[in-house]
Write a protein that holds these residues in place. Sequence first.
Motif, PDB file in Angstrom:
ATOM      1  N   LYS A 681       0.829  -1.193   0.000  1.00  0.00           N
ATOM      2  CA  LYS A 681       0.000   0.000   0.000  1.00  0.00           C
ATOM      3  C   LYS A 681       0.873   1.256   0.000  1.00  0.00           C
ATOM      4  N   VAL A 682       0.488   2.228  -0.842  1.00  0.00           N
ATOM      5  CA  VAL A 682       1.225   3.491  -0.969  1.00  0.00           C
ATOM      6  C   VAL A 682       0.395   4.604  -0.331  1.00  0.00           C
ATOM      7  N   ASP A 683       0.990   5.337   0.590  1.00  0.00           N
ATOM      8  CA  ASP A 683       0.280   6.397   1.316  1.00  0.00           C
ATOM      9  C   ASP A 683       0.469   7.737   0.593  1.00  0.00           C
ATOM     10  N   VAL A 684      -0.650   8.312   0.144  1.00  0.00           N
ATOM     11  CA  VAL A 684      -0.588   9.621  -0.522  1.00  0.00           C
ATOM     12  C   VAL A 684      -1.419  10.652   0.243  1.00  0.00           C
ATOM     13  N   THR A 685      -1.637  10.380   1.516  1.00  0.00           N
ATOM     14  CA  THR A 685      -2.455  11.276   2.333  1.00  0.00           C
ATOM     15  C   THR A 685      -1.927  12.713   2.257  1.00  0.00           C
ATOM     16  N   GLY A 686      -2.825  13.622   1.932  1.00  0.00           N
ATOM     17  CA  GLY A 686      -2.467  15.034   1.876  1.00  0.00           C
ATOM     18  C   GLY A 686      -1.699  15.445   0.633  1.00  0.00           C
ATOM     19  N   ARG A 687      -1.432  14.498  -0.290  1.00  0.00           N
ATOM     20  CA  ARG A 687      -0.618  14.823  -1.466  1.00  0.00           C
ATOM     21  C   ARG A 687      -1.333  14.532  -2.779  1.00  0.00           C
ATOM     22  N   VAL A 688      -2.597  14.162  -2.707  1.00  0.00           N
ATOM     23  CA  VAL A 688      -3.315  13.750  -3.916  1.00  0.00           C
ATOM     24  C   VAL A 688      -3.331  14.870  -4.955  1.00  0.00           C
ATOM     25  N   ASP A 689      -3.775  16.043  -4.561  1.00  0.00           N
ATOM     26  CA  ASP A 689      -3.883  17.144  -5.519  1.00  0.00           C
ATOM     27  C   ASP A 689      -2.522  17.532  -6.075  1.00  0.00           C
ATOM     28  N   ASP A 690      -1.506  17.489  -5.237  1.00  0.00           N
ATOM     29  CA  ASP A 690      -0.165  17.851  -5.681  1.00  0.00           C
ATOM     30  C   ASP A 690       0.353  16.865  -6.723  1.00  0.00           C
ATOM     31  N   ILE A 691       0.135  15.575  -6.485  1.00  0.00           N
ATOM     32  CA  ILE A 691       0.608  14.541  -7.420  1.00  0.00           C
ATOM     33  C   ILE A 691      -0.097  14.677  -8.764  1.00  0.00           C
ATOM     34  N   LEU A 692      -1.412  14.975  -8.719  1.00  0.00           N
ATOM     35  CA  LEU A 692      -2.193  15.039  -9.955  1.00  0.00           C
ATOM     36  C   LEU A 692      -2.106  16.390 -10.649  1.00  0.00           C
ATOM     37  N   SER A 693      -1.483  17.355  -9.997  1.00  0.00           N
ATOM     38  CA  SER A 693      -1.461  18.712 -10.549  1.00  0.00           C
ATOM     39  C   SER A 693      -0.691  18.809 -11.858  1.00  0.00           C
ATOM     40  N   ARG A 694       0.168  17.826 -12.143  1.00  0.00           N
ATOM     41  CA  ARG A 694       0.941  17.860 -13.391  1.00  0.00           C
ATOM     42  C   ARG A 694       0.051  17.661 -14.616  1.00  0.00           C
ATOM     43  N   PHE A 695      -1.176  17.144 -14.390  1.00  0.00           N
ATOM     44  CA  PHE A 695      -2.083  16.865 -15.501  1.00  0.00           C
ATOM     45  C   PHE A 695      -3.106  17.992 -15.636  1.00  0.00           C
ATOM     46  N   SER A 696      -3.198  18.533 -16.827  1.00  0.00           N
ATOM     47  CA  SER A 696      -4.130  19.638 -17.049  1.00  0.00           C
ATOM     48  C   SER A 696      -5.577  19.207 -16.921  1.00  0.00           C
ATOM     49  N   ASP A 697      -5.860  17.927 -17.091  1.00  0.00           N
ATOM     50  CA  ASP A 697      -7.237  17.426 -17.005  1.00  0.00           C
ATOM     51  C   ASP A 697      -7.507  16.723 -15.670  1.00  0.00           C
TER      52      ASP A 697
END
Length: 748
Positions: A681-697
């Motif tokens: 399991k990979v923990d992305v708590t609190g970082r979801v928007d930051d990780i996905l921000s590279r995508f314009s869509d």
Amino acid sequence: MVRIKGLWSYLAVVLCLSLVLAGIPAVPNAAASSDPVADLVNRLQPVYNCLDAGDKQVIQAAKNEIAGLDKSVIEGILTSKGLITPEVTSRLGNNAATTLAGMIKDAARIYYSQDANTLESELQDFRSKYSSTFSQLLGSGVTVDDAWQFVLDTEANLPAAIQRNLGDILADFIKNSSYDAVLNSFSDIVSDAASEVTSDFKDALKDLDWDIGLLMQVKDALRDNHNVPDGKAAEQALLKGYIRSQTRPLGSTTLTVGDTQEYGLKVLNQYEVSSTIASLLGWQSSDPSIASFNGNKLTAHKAGNIRVRAYHPSAGTNPDFNNSLWLAEFQVTVNATSGGGGGGGGGTTQTGQTTTTTDFGQVTVDKSTGSVTITIDAAKAADLIAQASGPVVFKVDIPADVTVKTATVELPAAVFTKATEAGKALSLEVAGVKALLPAGVIPPEILASPETKINFAFQVLDEAGAQTLIGSLPASMSRAADVIEIGLYAVKGDDQQTVTPAKPVTLTLTYRPEGVDADKLGIYRYNVAAGTWEYKGGRVDKATNTISTVLNSFSKYTVLAYDKTFSDIQGHWAQRDIEIMAARHVAAGISASEFNPEGQVTRAEFTAFLLRALGISEDRSAANLFADVQPGDWYYGAVVTAARTGLVAGYEDGSFRPDRAISRQEMAAMLTRALAYAGKKVDVTGRVDDILSRFSDSGSIAAWARESAAVAVESGLIAGRTATTFVPLGNATRAETVVMLKRLQDRL
């Protein structure tokens, strides 16, 4: 006592398909399971292990005859013999004959199984397919599992029933090698054992107005009409396997060079063959240079391990070792004579063997025979178990000038008991073969006697023997290791029984790196019945030239390279990954030569791909949560299994929509669940928007899928369709799917 003549009686009822198995009961050599299917499979494994190729052929022939039967033939027999009683019709309706005919046909197919994997799959399929019909016929409180539990309870009564019924039949059978009388007697034995069992299932049969005489007429009609001409021969073959699995040697199976041992047999664990009759049998050693027979007397010549077979007299006094008339088989260990000097850590015996003392026991190596025997000392092992922070390692270093042909690791039962209490695994490693045995791997009832030893043993097949099995491989496959036959045995005195591990075992083999693509290697198990090699997975360690996989049983194994490609992926950006996943038996083409890399993937297809990638077997008995997934669908087992393991979820309306093209965000969700299932399991708590921000869509990714998409991107499983777009509603191609699954496997 009701007479049950033959196993077809229960096939006629179908509901008693397990009583078919009760007619060929097996040694209770595994811990009791909460699942009767697992228990039946474990108990029958030793029977299947004792079948010859000819036995398997006739069993398969009977299975093919059953498969070719038109259900209308069975329907006519059921009706003409009065099996469709008013009570049956009231419960099953006007189509009662059709329903029962289908069940009879499927049950007969199960009866003629010849290996444990096939048996388990078909038992699971039957349970899933007929559970509701079964309860409809016998009452809502009675299940298919109740029938199988009735079989297991009947099997527990068999030893006493055998003793009461066999009389002098076995003596005649041993002399004449005819299974007819024993087969007929077994009918009475099963009936005798079943008569003492109390169960709701048994009572429910009476309510249908069925009796054994009526069912016997159905059985006779099937056979008398020549619908299953190989049926009796198949029954005899299965009975032969059972008798072999239940026959033990009378006489020591551990000798010293120069010893002579006279052998007898204990057939079905009840009948002791006298020395007079035993001397009439044919006796043969797998390696007469180690020990040879004169009549039933075995003389040990040099140290090593051999297999011994006893044959019916009709095979002659000096039969070929592979003669199909063998009655019993067991292993004999010949030790060197003591003496010859040496002190401290070891020495050389009079026969040239080298014995070395280690921190866990003694290692005896015979260079001339290629045999290695490792004897684990219980006290030393207990100290190592107490000190170890992880698996307890018993590793033997073999001199470079010794070619190992056989190896045996002998462990007292107390070692496994201590390891279980401490929650420690045992790692056994010798000559490039390593077995990691988890705590609790040996059923506790086997360890109950302190005199019991557990032997882990393997034999390297010579080149002629290996080529016999490998010779039919397709040109795209090549061998990268020796073919070895591995076994796990419980030894108590002169009695030796095969042990089915109660928990999965990790097997590691050493491969030859020359001329092979290590990314395309796998561990394969030889399926004797089919005459084919079955892929069992494999994680390669290129630094050590080893490959590991998890197994539930031991057999013949080797390492094969599978160099599969497709005409339409040549030069494709995903060619390498597709070929690797084809070698791992995850990616299959749409034909033998085409892969269709740009084709779309449905939700059902991706589910099946994902299970293969994770090495999860389909379980058709799992609960079906989806209205649009039916037992007859090719993907049924994959979808219900994936739902049970939490890998897939349906839509709000309760559907799964199996034929719908899977979207990239749905794929991300399933891959993320797969990581969690595998403990990654990979923990992305609190970082979801930051990780996905590279995508314009990223704003178009559904709320329910955002965390999964972030995990998939963070872990490298999914990249954007482009550098700046995720395309959550886009459909992944077959090539993209394979690449994602490869990344998943490589991360686990």
